[in-house]
Scaffold this motif. Sequence first.
Motif, short mmCIF file in Angstrom:
data_model
loop_
_atom_site.label_atom_id
_atom_site.label_comp_id
_atom_site.label_asym_id
_atom_site.label_seq_id
_atom_site.Cartn_x
_atom_site.Cartn_y
_atom_site.Cartn_z
N GLY A 235 0.81 -1.21 0.00
CA GLY A 235 0.00 0.00 0.00
C GLY A 235 0.84 1.25 0.00
N GLY A 236 0.27 2.32 0.49
CA GLY A 236 0.93 3.61 0.47
C GLY A 236 -0.03 4.63 -0.09
N ALA A 237 -0.44 5.60 0.70
CA ALA A 237 -1.49 6.52 0.27
C ALA A 237 -1.09 7.33 -0.95
CB ALA A 237 -1.85 7.45 1.43
N ASP A 238 0.21 7.62 -1.10
CA ASP A 238 0.62 8.45 -2.21
C ASP A 238 1.20 7.63 -3.35
OD1 ASP A 238 2.83 7.57 -0.90
OD2 ASP A 238 3.84 9.53 -0.81
N ARG A 239 0.97 6.32 -3.32
CA ARG A 239 1.55 5.44 -4.33
C ARG A 239 0.54 5.17 -5.44
NH1 ARG A 239 2.06 0.54 -6.06
NH2 ARG A 239 0.65 -0.60 -4.72
N PRO A 240 0.95 5.24 -6.70
CA PRO A 240 0.01 4.92 -7.78
C PRO A 240 -0.38 3.45 -7.72
CG PRO A 240 2.23 5.16 -8.66
CD PRO A 240 2.28 5.61 -7.23
N VAL A 241 -1.66 3.18 -7.96
CA VAL A 241 -2.15 1.81 -7.98
C VAL A 241 -1.90 1.22 -9.35
CG1 VAL A 241 -4.21 0.37 -7.78
CG2 VAL A 241 -3.88 2.29 -6.22
N THR A 242 -1.42 -0.02 -9.39
CA THR A 242 -1.20 -0.69 -10.66
C THR A 242 -2.53 -0.81 -11.39
OG1 THR A 242 0.60 -1.96 -9.73
CG2 THR A 242 -0.35 -2.79 -11.76
N ALA A 243 -2.57 -0.41 -12.64
CA ALA A 243 -3.80 -0.55 -13.41
C ALA A 243 -4.07 -2.01 -13.71
CB ALA A 243 -3.67 0.22 -14.72
N GLY A 244 -5.34 -2.38 -13.71
CA GLY A 244 -5.71 -3.73 -14.09
C GLY A 244 -5.56 -3.90 -15.59
N PRO A 245 -5.85 -5.09 -16.09
CA PRO A 245 -5.73 -5.32 -17.53
C PRO A 245 -6.84 -4.61 -18.28
CG PRO A 245 -6.73 -7.20 -16.44
CD PRO A 245 -6.32 -6.24 -15.35
N ALA A 246 -6.73 -4.63 -19.59
CA ALA A 246 -7.82 -4.11 -20.41
C ALA A 246 -9.07 -4.94 -20.12
CB ALA A 246 -7.45 -4.21 -21.88
N PRO A 247 -10.25 -4.34 -20.27
CA PRO A 247 -11.48 -5.09 -20.00
C PRO A 247 -11.47 -6.44 -20.71
CG PRO A 247 -11.99 -2.79 -20.42
CD PRO A 247 -10.52 -2.96 -20.69
N LEU A 248 -11.88 -7.47 -19.99
CA LEU A 248 -11.86 -8.83 -20.51
C LEU A 248 -13.26 -9.16 -21.02
CD1 LEU A 248 -10.20 -11.46 -20.80
CD2 LEU A 248 -11.06 -12.13 -18.56
N ALA A 249 -13.42 -9.17 -22.32
CA ALA A 249 -14.73 -9.44 -22.91
C ALA A 249 -15.11 -10.90 -22.68
CB ALA A 249 -14.70 -9.14 -24.40
N ALA A 250 -16.39 -11.13 -22.42
CA ALA A 250 -16.87 -12.50 -22.31
C ALA A 250 -16.62 -13.20 -23.64
CB ALA A 250 -18.36 -12.51 -21.98
N PRO A 251 -16.07 -14.41 -23.63
CA PRO A 251 -15.74 -15.10 -24.88
C PRO A 251 -16.98 -15.38 -25.72
CG PRO A 251 -15.53 -16.58 -23.00
CD PRO A 251 -15.73 -15.22 -22.44
N ALA A 252 -16.85 -15.19 -27.02
CA ALA A 252 -17.96 -15.44 -27.93
C ALA A 252 -18.25 -16.94 -28.01
CB ALA A 252 -17.63 -14.89 -29.31
N VAL A 253 -19.49 -17.27 -28.33
CA VAL A 253 -19.83 -18.68 -28.55
C VAL A 253 -19.11 -19.15 -29.81
CG1 VAL A 253 -21.71 -20.30 -28.98
CG2 VAL A 253 -22.07 -18.36 -27.45
N PRO A 254 -18.32 -20.23 -29.71
CA PRO A 254 -17.51 -20.65 -30.86
C PRO A 254 -18.36 -21.30 -31.95
CG PRO A 254 -17.31 -22.24 -29.09
CD PRO A 254 -18.13 -21.11 -28.55
N PRO A 255 -17.85 -21.32 -33.18
CA PRO A 255 -18.57 -22.02 -34.24
C PRO A 255 -18.57 -23.52 -33.97
CG PRO A 255 -16.40 -21.31 -35.00
CD PRO A 255 -16.61 -20.69 -33.65
N CYS A 256 -19.63 -24.17 -34.41
CA CYS A 256 -19.78 -25.61 -34.19
C CYS A 256 -20.73 -26.15 -35.25
CB CYS A 256 -20.33 -25.87 -32.78
SG CYS A 256 -20.47 -27.59 -32.31
N SER A 257 -20.35 -27.23 -35.91
CA SER A 257 -21.21 -27.78 -36.94
C SER A 257 -22.53 -28.26 -36.34
CB SER A 257 -20.52 -28.95 -37.64
OG SER A 257 -20.45 -30.07 -36.77
N ARG A 258 -23.55 -28.32 -37.18
CA ARG A 258 -24.86 -28.74 -36.70
C ARG A 258 -24.82 -30.16 -36.15
NH1 ARG A 258 -29.73 -27.52 -40.70
NH2 ARG A 258 -28.81 -25.46 -40.29
N THR A 259 -24.06 -31.02 -36.83
CA THR A 259 -23.97 -32.42 -36.37
C THR A 259 -23.26 -32.50 -35.03
OG1 THR A 259 -23.94 -33.23 -38.65
CG2 THR A 259 -23.08 -34.70 -36.93
N ARG A 260 -22.14 -31.81 -34.92
CA ARG A 260 -21.40 -31.85 -33.65
C ARG A 260 -22.23 -31.26 -32.52
NH1 ARG A 260 -14.99 -30.85 -32.89
NH2 ARG A 260 -14.91 -30.80 -30.62
#
Length: 431
Positions: free
Chosen positions: A12-37
Amino acid sequence: MTTTTNGAGDIGGADRPVTAGPAPLAAPAVPPCSRTRAAVGRLLIRRALDRLPLQVRMGPEGTLGRGGPAMAVYDPAAFERRIAAEGLIGFGESYLAGEWDARDPVAVLTVLAGHVTALVPAPLQRLRGLWAARRPAADHNTPDGSRTNVRRHYDLSNELFAQFLDPTMTYSSAVFSALPAGPDQLAAAQHRKIDMLLDLAAVGPGTRLLEIGTGWGELAIRAARRGARVVTLTLSREQRELALVRVAAAGLTDLVEVRLCDYREAEGSYDAIVSVEMIEAVGAEYWPEYFATLDRLLAPGGRVALQAITMPHERMLATRDTYTWIHKYIFPGGMLPSVRVVEETARRHTGLRVIRCEGYGAHYAQTLRLWRERFAERADRVAALGFDETFRRMWTFYLAYCEAGFASGYLDVHQFLLTSRTGAAEGAGSR
């Protein structure tokens, strides 16, 4: 980044810069999948869930399972499509996307871990190589790859880890005096674990100690307080920075050297070597080189104390080439050994022999429970560091996933003592 401490392990440290978190983590898209699979996957998923001791509410379609911990699937179509396309990676990504949830995710995941070999029909298990995802070449633990893999996890933010670890900043299994354990017991249990390893390696005044995998420096500090001279290696710049601060705060800079160094590049001769849950980041193809390095650096009559997360040998062989959710999101390049692999690799490639081996899997389940509960309690603080909701769901799933592995017995953790072949007789029969 400048880091200060307010006492043992408190960042900690009141005058210390806080490490920034990562870029926003988008929810993963639904992957492609064949109709049979997708159709075959839906059939297999529903049949598997209906045979498990779970209560699985599939949206408005009804409930599957034979009773037990409850999970709710809010979007059955997306849930099933992800799993059909990507197996357990899809199952974890569906949680990240908020398509399913559970009041007690550990209980649900413990059931799944306990039945993992029955979830996929035997014929499909034999064809695993055709449908299971393969590990990316970029994740291999070459010297450059290891640096990248380590930094992707351990350089996220020291402040993030401080939100759920105890004041010792120890990120490995504790050993408790009794189970179950409360949060006020965690720091003492971490010191108990460290002392067991230092005792195993016979670390005392004047010992030349090499530590492979610094963490945030607690083991090195504790060894130096015994009078050892410590060289400790890490590939994480964030961990090294805080470890240096903590060593200085302890007044031990003359006894502890923290090096940003790959284990393969280490030089010197040491009376004792300790490595805590670092072999998991080595990679199966490099296990012989890892043990050969231990052998090369150990002085005659020296001792090696390792702590390693392990899995049953046959399960390790079946999954060693599989790309998992943990690899994709948490530990790129990771691979868990079996007890047999540790023993055989040392025997085949070095003059070292395992002369003691003790398991503490139930203690890791407790350690992870305490971390997970603390992470949940401090969700607002994690968010204030810049880690968004998808990231927080990812880490909640990670901690619950690991806790379930140990609670079910699918995973274990062991402390090993290795000595040279000539010194092995000392510990004969102690295993």
